[in-house]
Design a protein around this motif. Structure first.
Motif, short mmCIF file in Angstrom:
data_model
loop_
_atom_site.label_atom_id
_atom_site.label_comp_id
_atom_site.label_asym_id
_atom_site.label_seq_id
_atom_site.Cartn_x
_atom_site.Cartn_y
_atom_site.Cartn_z
N ILE A 118 2.22 1.67 -3.73
CA ILE A 118 1.26 2.02 -4.78
C ILE A 118 0.50 3.31 -4.52
CG2 ILE A 118 0.96 -0.38 -5.50
CD1 ILE A 118 -1.79 -0.33 -4.08
N ARG A 119 0.45 3.77 -3.21
CA ARG A 119 -0.41 4.92 -2.95
C ARG A 119 0.06 5.83 -1.81
NH1 ARG A 119 -5.90 6.08 -3.93
NH2 ARG A 119 -5.59 4.91 -5.87
N ASP A 120 0.42 5.28 -0.65
CA ASP A 120 0.61 6.09 0.55
C ASP A 120 2.07 6.03 1.02
OD1 ASP A 120 0.58 7.38 2.98
OD2 ASP A 120 -1.07 6.21 3.83
N ASP B 209 -10.44 3.05 -0.65
CA ASP B 209 -10.60 4.05 -1.70
C ASP B 209 -10.60 3.42 -3.08
OD1 ASP B 209 -10.56 6.86 -2.79
OD2 ASP B 209 -8.63 6.16 -3.55
N VAL B 210 -9.68 2.48 -3.30
CA VAL B 210 -9.56 1.86 -4.61
C VAL B 210 -10.78 1.00 -4.93
CG1 VAL B 210 -8.25 0.19 -5.99
CG2 VAL B 210 -7.05 1.93 -4.64
N GLY C 256 0.81 -1.21 0.00
CA GLY C 256 0.00 0.00 0.00
C GLY C 256 0.84 1.26 0.00
N LYS D 90 -3.27 1.42 5.35
CA LYS D 90 -3.41 0.46 4.25
C LYS D 90 -4.88 0.13 4.00
CE LYS D 90 -2.60 -2.78 1.20
NZ LYS D 90 -3.90 -3.46 1.16
N GLY E 130 3.63 5.64 -5.57
CA GLY E 130 2.32 6.22 -5.79
C GLY E 130 1.94 6.38 -7.24
N ARG E 131 2.76 5.84 -8.17
CA ARG E 131 2.47 5.96 -9.60
C ARG E 131 2.53 4.59 -10.28
NH1 ARG E 131 6.55 10.08 -12.01
NH2 ARG E 131 5.55 9.33 -13.92
N VAL F 199 -6.25 2.89 1.92
CA VAL F 199 -5.83 2.77 0.52
C VAL F 199 -6.74 1.80 -0.22
CG1 VAL F 199 -4.02 1.87 -1.02
CG2 VAL F 199 -3.40 3.38 0.88
N LYS F 200 -6.94 0.64 0.37
CA LYS F 200 -7.75 -0.36 -0.31
C LYS F 200 -9.20 0.08 -0.41
CE LYS F 200 -8.60 -5.18 -1.03
NZ LYS F 200 -8.25 -6.58 -0.72
#
Length: 357
Positions: free
Chosen positions: A190-192, A227-228, A187, A221, A336-337, A224-225
């Motif tokens: 990929i995002r945070d 939101d996705v 997590g 984490k 994060g990208r 993150v999940k």
């Protein structure tokens, strides 16, 4: 003693509740008209389910308790069929519910049984491991394994709620705690980025089950999940980023006969994806090195044994993200990208494998 609950919304569909000593909150997640509940738990650990069974019975519900094999051995058609038979004998209707108490394998199984019984009954997930809390129990993916691969049979079936009682981590074996942190680190990549910063600053703090750092990264984490999956339940596009590292990880699990922990396989899988991305010119060598540093600092593996390439490649070709003969990988351009890499050459994939060994 209970602590304040953190509520993390998964869109408008349901909440994930996080806290210590909060098992009594389970009855808040079960609809008032539910008369019967099946509680599924790992057979070797009946104590995980006991407080939840007691709370449900005290609320006036009829509770059926089912112990299932531990870990991936639970996720078979035979075990699912046995649970269906128990539901049938008990007369479960569409207004009844299933509760999964345990690690990710139990919540995957419980969700699948709920999704398929009478074409769908309510499921409440009560994950008791880091892996279950931050990944398996959140998002509505359910599934069982076959001889051909992991989670190839399943359904999207969101729970009506998820309860993460952090006191269940107090007795979690350290190896399972460490393995679960691989999904937390994922997590971060990929995002945070804050997750990575915490892991690098004081990895020992993340291994303290009663400390604030572990709770923070677990909640981050989950967020993150949440939101996705709220934006892409059925993995039509965005949700694929949650599979970072999983193409190679699932191949390892299959080749090893599921004798390796999922989190350990994911850690290796992320390094493999980073090796692939670096060789494809997508990722910088510095970010590849950061993968190894973060994971090693937490005690996670970053290498794999040689001599298994042909089996691993065959397993990856059966991965759910594969389209026809084209292998697809989630890779990173930067923290994060995430992006997708489609159809890398077999020579490049083999070079990345050799770098792992």
């Amino acid at each position: 003693m209970s602590e304040a609950l953190t509520r993390i919304a998964v869109g408008d569909d349901y909440d994930v509740l996080v806290g210590r000593g909060v098992s009594a909150a389970l009855t808040q997640l079960v609809a008032p008209d539910v008369a019967r509940v099946l509680v599924v738990h790992p057979a070797p650990l009946p104590e995980l389910a006991e407080p939840h069974v007691a709370a449900l019975r005290e609320s006036g519900r009829e509770v059926l308790v089912a112990g299932v094999p531990d870990a991936e051995a639970a996720k078979t058609a035979e075990v699912a069929a046995d649970l269906w038979a128990q539901l049938g004998r008990a007369g479960f209707t569409r207004s009844d519910a299933v509760v999964g108490v345990g690690g990710g394998s139990v919540t995957d199984l419980a969700g699948f049984v709920a999704a398929t019984w009478l074409r769908g009954v309510a499921v409440i997930q009560v994950p008791t491991t880091v892996l279950g809390m931050v990944d398996a129990a959140v998002g509505g993916k359910t599934g069982i394994n076959t001889a051909e691969g992991k989670n190839l049979v399943g359904a999207f079936h969101p729970p009506v709620g998820v309860l993460c009682d952090l006191t269940s981590l107090d007795t979690l074996p350290r190896a399972d705690l460490v393995a679960g942190l691989a999904e937390v680190v994922k997590g971060g990549f990929i995002r945070d980025a804050r997750i990575l910063d915490l892991a690098e600053a004081d990895p020992a703090a993340l291994l303290d089950v009663r400390g604030p750092a572990l709770r923070e990264v677990i909640e981050r984490k989950i967020a993150v999940k949440a939101d996705v999956v709220a934006r892409d339940l059925r993995e039509s596009s965005l949700r694929e980023i949650l599979n970072y590292g999983h193409t190679f990880a699932h191949a390892i699990e299959q080749v090893e006969g599921y004798r390796v922990r999922h989190g350990e396989a994911v850690a290796i899988g992320m390094v493999y994806a980073a090796e692939v991305a670096t060789r494809a010119g997508v990722m910088s060598p510095d970010l590849l090195a950061r993968h190894r540093n973060v994971l090693t600092g937490l005690g996670l593996p970053t290498t794999y044994r040689p001599g298994r390439w042909d089996e691993l490649l065959a397993a990856m070709r059966r991965d759910k993200k594969t389209r026809g003969a084209t292998l697809r990988f989630v890779v990173l351009e930067d923290v994060g990208r995430p992006t997708r890499l489609e159809g890398p050459s077999e020579d490049l994939l083999r070079e990345a494998y050799d770098a792992l060994t």
